[in-house]
Design a protein around this motif. Structure first.
Motif, mmCIF file in Angstrom:
data_model
loop_
_atom_site.group_PDB
_atom_site.id
_atom_site.type_symbol
_atom_site.label_atom_id
_atom_site.label_comp_id
_atom_site.label_asym_id
_atom_site.label_seq_id
_atom_site.Cartn_x
_atom_site.Cartn_y
_atom_site.Cartn_z
ATOM 1 N N PHE A 1 0.858 -1.193 0.000
ATOM 2 C CA PHE A 1 0.000 0.000 0.000
ATOM 3 C C PHE A 1 0.890 1.237 0.000
ATOM 4 O O PHE A 1 1.627 1.491 0.964
ATOM 5 N N GLU A 2 0.823 2.002 -1.071
ATOM 6 C CA GLU A 2 1.597 3.227 -1.202
ATOM 7 C C GLU A 2 0.664 4.354 -1.628
ATOM 8 O O GLU A 2 -0.479 4.119 -2.025
ATOM 9 N N GLY A 3 1.169 5.578 -1.548
ATOM 10 C CA GLY A 3 0.370 6.722 -1.974
ATOM 11 C C GLY A 3 0.719 7.966 -1.194
ATOM 12 O O GLY A 3 1.618 7.967 -0.344
ATOM 13 N N ARG A 4 0.009 9.028 -1.476
ATOM 14 C CA ARG A 4 0.216 10.296 -0.799
ATOM 15 C C ARG A 4 -0.089 10.173 0.693
ATOM 16 O O ARG A 4 -0.869 9.320 1.114
ATOM 17 N N ASP A 5 0.494 11.073 1.489
ATOM 18 C CA ASP A 5 0.128 11.164 2.896
ATOM 19 C C ASP A 5 -1.358 11.516 2.987
ATOM 20 O O ASP A 5 -1.863 12.336 2.219
ATOM 21 N N ALA A 6 -2.049 10.868 3.918
ATOM 22 C CA ALA A 6 -3.484 11.092 4.148
ATOM 23 C C ALA A 6 -4.348 10.617 2.991
ATOM 24 O O ALA A 6 -5.484 11.056 2.830
ATOM 25 N N ALA A 7 -3.828 9.682 2.202
ATOM 26 C CA ALA A 7 -4.608 9.175 1.070
ATOM 27 C C ALA A 7 -5.608 8.097 1.488
ATOM 28 O O ALA A 7 -6.457 7.713 0.689
ATOM 29 N N GLY A 8 -5.503 7.585 2.719
ATOM 30 C CA GLY A 8 -6.475 6.600 3.190
ATOM 31 C C GLY A 8 -5.979 5.170 3.205
ATOM 32 O O GLY A 8 -6.780 4.245 3.337
ATOM 33 N N LYS A 9 -4.677 4.970 3.097
ATOM 34 C CA LYS A 9 -4.129 3.612 3.103
ATOM 35 C C LYS A 9 -4.438 2.898 4.413
ATOM 36 O O LYS A 9 -4.862 1.744 4.419
ATOM 37 N N GLY A 10 -4.220 3.597 5.526
ATOM 38 C CA GLY A 10 -4.447 2.977 6.834
ATOM 39 C C GLY A 10 -5.889 2.570 7.043
ATOM 40 O O GLY A 10 -6.166 1.531 7.653
ATOM 41 N N GLY A 11 -6.828 3.369 6.537
ATOM 42 C CA GLY A 11 -8.239 3.038 6.690
ATOM 43 C C GLY A 11 -8.613 1.771 5.959
ATOM 44 O O GLY A 11 -9.399 0.960 6.455
ATOM 45 N N VAL A 12 -8.059 1.580 4.769
ATOM 46 C CA VAL A 12 -8.334 0.362 4.014
ATOM 47 C C VAL A 12 -7.732 -0.849 4.724
ATOM 48 O O VAL A 12 -8.374 -1.887 4.861
ATOM 49 N N TYR B 1 -0.772 -1.420 -4.607
ATOM 50 C CA TYR B 1 -1.802 -0.385 -4.732
ATOM 51 C C TYR B 1 -1.195 0.991 -4.505
ATOM 52 O O TYR B 1 -0.439 1.207 -3.551
ATOM 53 N N TRP B 2 -1.561 1.914 -5.380
ATOM 54 C CA TRP B 2 -1.202 3.314 -5.195
ATOM 55 C C TRP B 2 -2.481 4.107 -4.959
ATOM 56 O O TRP B 2 -3.382 4.128 -5.796
ATOM 57 N N PHE B 3 -2.575 4.751 -3.795
ATOM 58 C CA PHE B 3 -3.747 5.541 -3.442
ATOM 59 C C PHE B 3 -3.519 6.983 -3.878
ATOM 60 O O PHE B 3 -2.621 7.663 -3.391
ATOM 61 N N SER B 4 -4.344 7.427 -4.815
ATOM 62 C CA SER B 4 -4.194 8.751 -5.409
ATOM 63 C C SER B 4 -5.244 9.696 -4.848
ATOM 64 O O SER B 4 -6.441 9.417 -4.886
ATOM 65 N N VAL B 5 -4.775 10.802 -4.293
ATOM 66 C CA VAL B 5 -5.673 11.792 -3.702
ATOM 67 C C VAL B 5 -5.287 13.164 -4.228
ATOM 68 O O VAL B 5 -4.108 13.457 -4.441
ATOM 69 N N SER B 6 -6.281 13.997 -4.487
ATOM 70 C CA SER B 6 -6.012 15.331 -5.017
ATOM 71 C C SER B 6 -5.404 16.213 -3.934
ATOM 72 O O SER B 6 -5.536 15.959 -2.740
ATOM 73 N N ASP B 7 -4.741 17.276 -4.367
ATOM 74 C CA ASP B 7 -4.115 18.170 -3.392
ATOM 75 C C ASP B 7 -5.166 18.857 -2.526
ATOM 76 O O ASP B 7 -4.954 19.067 -1.327
ATOM 77 N N GLU B 8 -6.335 19.175 -3.107
ATOM 78 C CA GLU B 8 -7.388 19.820 -2.316
ATOM 79 C C GLU B 8 -7.899 18.894 -1.215
ATOM 80 O O GLU B 8 -8.091 19.307 -0.070
ATOM 81 N N GLU B 9 -8.102 17.621 -1.552
ATOM 82 C CA GLU B 9 -8.609 16.668 -0.566
ATOM 83 C C GLU B 9 -7.551 16.366 0.490
ATOM 84 O O GLU B 9 -7.870 16.231 1.676
ATOM 85 N N GLN B 10 -6.298 16.261 0.085
ATOM 86 C CA GLN B 10 -5.236 16.026 1.060
ATOM 87 C C GLN B 10 -5.161 17.176 2.056
ATOM 88 O O GLN B 10 -5.013 16.961 3.265
ATOM 89 N N GLU B 11 -5.270 18.394 1.550
ATOM 90 C CA GLU B 11 -5.224 19.566 2.433
ATOM 91 C C GLU B 11 -6.377 19.531 3.422
ATOM 92 O O GLU B 11 -6.202 19.832 4.612
ATOM 93 N N ARG B 12 -7.554 19.159 2.950
ATOM 94 C CA ARG B 12 -8.721 19.088 3.848
ATOM 95 C C ARG B 12 -8.486 18.063 4.958
ATOM 96 O O ARG B 12 -8.803 18.306 6.126
ATOM 97 N N ARG B 13 -7.893 16.928 4.599
ATOM 98 C CA ARG B 13 -7.641 15.881 5.589
ATOM 99 C C ARG B 13 -6.545 16.286 6.572
ATOM 100 O O ARG B 13 -6.623 15.969 7.763
ATOM 101 N N PHE B 14 -5.539 17.002 6.078
ATOM 102 C CA PHE B 14 -4.498 17.512 6.969
ATOM 103 C C PHE B 14 -5.099 18.453 8.009
ATOM 104 O O PHE B 14 -4.794 18.365 9.204
ATOM 105 N N GLN B 15 -5.945 19.365 7.559
ATOM 106 C CA GLN B 15 -6.559 20.320 8.470
ATOM 107 C C GLN B 15 -7.442 19.614 9.497
ATOM 108 O O GLN B 15 -7.466 19.974 10.681
ATOM 109 N N LYS B 16 -8.146 18.574 9.066
ATOM 110 C CA LYS B 16 -8.998 17.822 9.976
ATOM 111 C C LYS B 16 -8.176 17.093 11.023
ATOM 112 O O LYS B 16 -8.543 17.031 12.199
ATOM 113 N N ARG B 17 -7.038 16.540 10.609
ATOM 114 C CA ARG B 17 -6.174 15.838 11.562
ATOM 115 C C ARG B 17 -5.607 16.796 12.608
ATOM 116 O O ARG B 17 -5.469 16.443 13.773
#
Length: 274
Positions: A53-64, A157-173
């Protein structure tokens, strides 16, 4: 279905769509039953399965990974999430620390990050030399082909997340004390290296998207959809039969007979707050 959009940095962005909670929970429960069946088949057949499982930070790998493992036997399906390498590991063959965690017969290993650290964070943040980076790009495909030839199924698996969504998840964390630990100093620093990470991912795909172990991209802007889609695909990668054992019949509980229970006052109970 989502329409597929590729943004300027090469990451997949899905047009947002939602799945209602009831449908999600029902489908997840169904898929988790299938995961148990797959687990029993892997054990019975002595298969060796590695899922990367690879991908951007906060892309949701851990949740899966959490949804995959929560219904499985940890003796059969285990998660590998390695930390910073030790001094000895830094002086060893790069793949050596990962080889020790590969599955034996009848095991599934889920790798939360993997040897691809060298193609991503190590390269972008300068933790390896250019020579080490280019050697990785040359040797990684051969390493994975060797694993496949030895009988290990490698699913990436590569988890692809947009920069806008990643930013939203960072702020939520940042605002959630139960999730703030997920934001490491490295995650924060990586925010300024978005373009570099995108280029590194493109180069990594160009060298390591091989026939024997291809990359599968998961559109991860909508977490729940990403979880269901990834688990569904994983199940399709391992043809299995239903070998779920029949639940045993419980014998009647024996009577206490001559057994005398010690006084409850001799035991220390926790406070009953609820």
């Amino acid at each position: 279905m989502c329409n597929l959009v590729v943004n300027g940095t090469g990451d997949v962005k899905a047009k947002k769509h939602r799945i209602d909670e009831k449908t999600y929970e029902k489908e997840l429960a169904r898929l988790q039953v299938e995961l148990v069946k797959m687990q029993e088949w892997v054990k019975h057949e002595g298969l060796r399965v590695t899922v990367v499982f690879e991908g951007r930070d906060a892309a949701g790998k851990g949740g899966v990974i959490k949804r995959i493992t929560e219904s499985l036997n940890p003796r059969i399906c285990r998660v590998v999430a390695l930390g910073t390498p030790t001094e000895r590991e830094k002086r060893s063959w790069y793949f050596q620390r990962y080889v020790a965690h590969l599955p034996s017969a009848g095991e599934i290993v889920l790798m939360d990050r993997s040897w691809y650290n060298r193609a991503g964070v190590e390269h972008v943040m300068g933790f390896c030399t250019d020579a080490e980076y280019h050697e990785f790009l040359r040797s990684c495909p051969e390493f994975e082909r060797m694993l496949v030839r030895s009988g290990i199924q490698v699913i990436k698996y590569w988890f692809s997340v947009s920069d806008e969504e990643q930013e939203r998840r960072f702020q939520k964390r940042m605002k959630d004390p139960t999730r703030s630990w997920k934001l490491s100093p490295m995650d924060v620093e990586s925010r300024s290296c978005w373009i570099e990470y995108s280029r590194a991912k493109d180069t990594m795909f160009a060298h390591t998207d091989i026939k024997q172990a291809p990359w599968y991209v998961v559109k991860a802007d909508v977490k729940k959809c990403a979880r269901l889609n990834c688990i569904t695909h994983l199940l399709s990668m391992i043809p299995y039969k239903d070998l779920t054992p029949t639940p045993p019949k419980l014998p009647p509980r024996p009577t206490e007979g001559a057994y005398v229970r010690p006084p409850l006052e001799d035991q220390t109970f926790i406070s009953e707050i609820w």
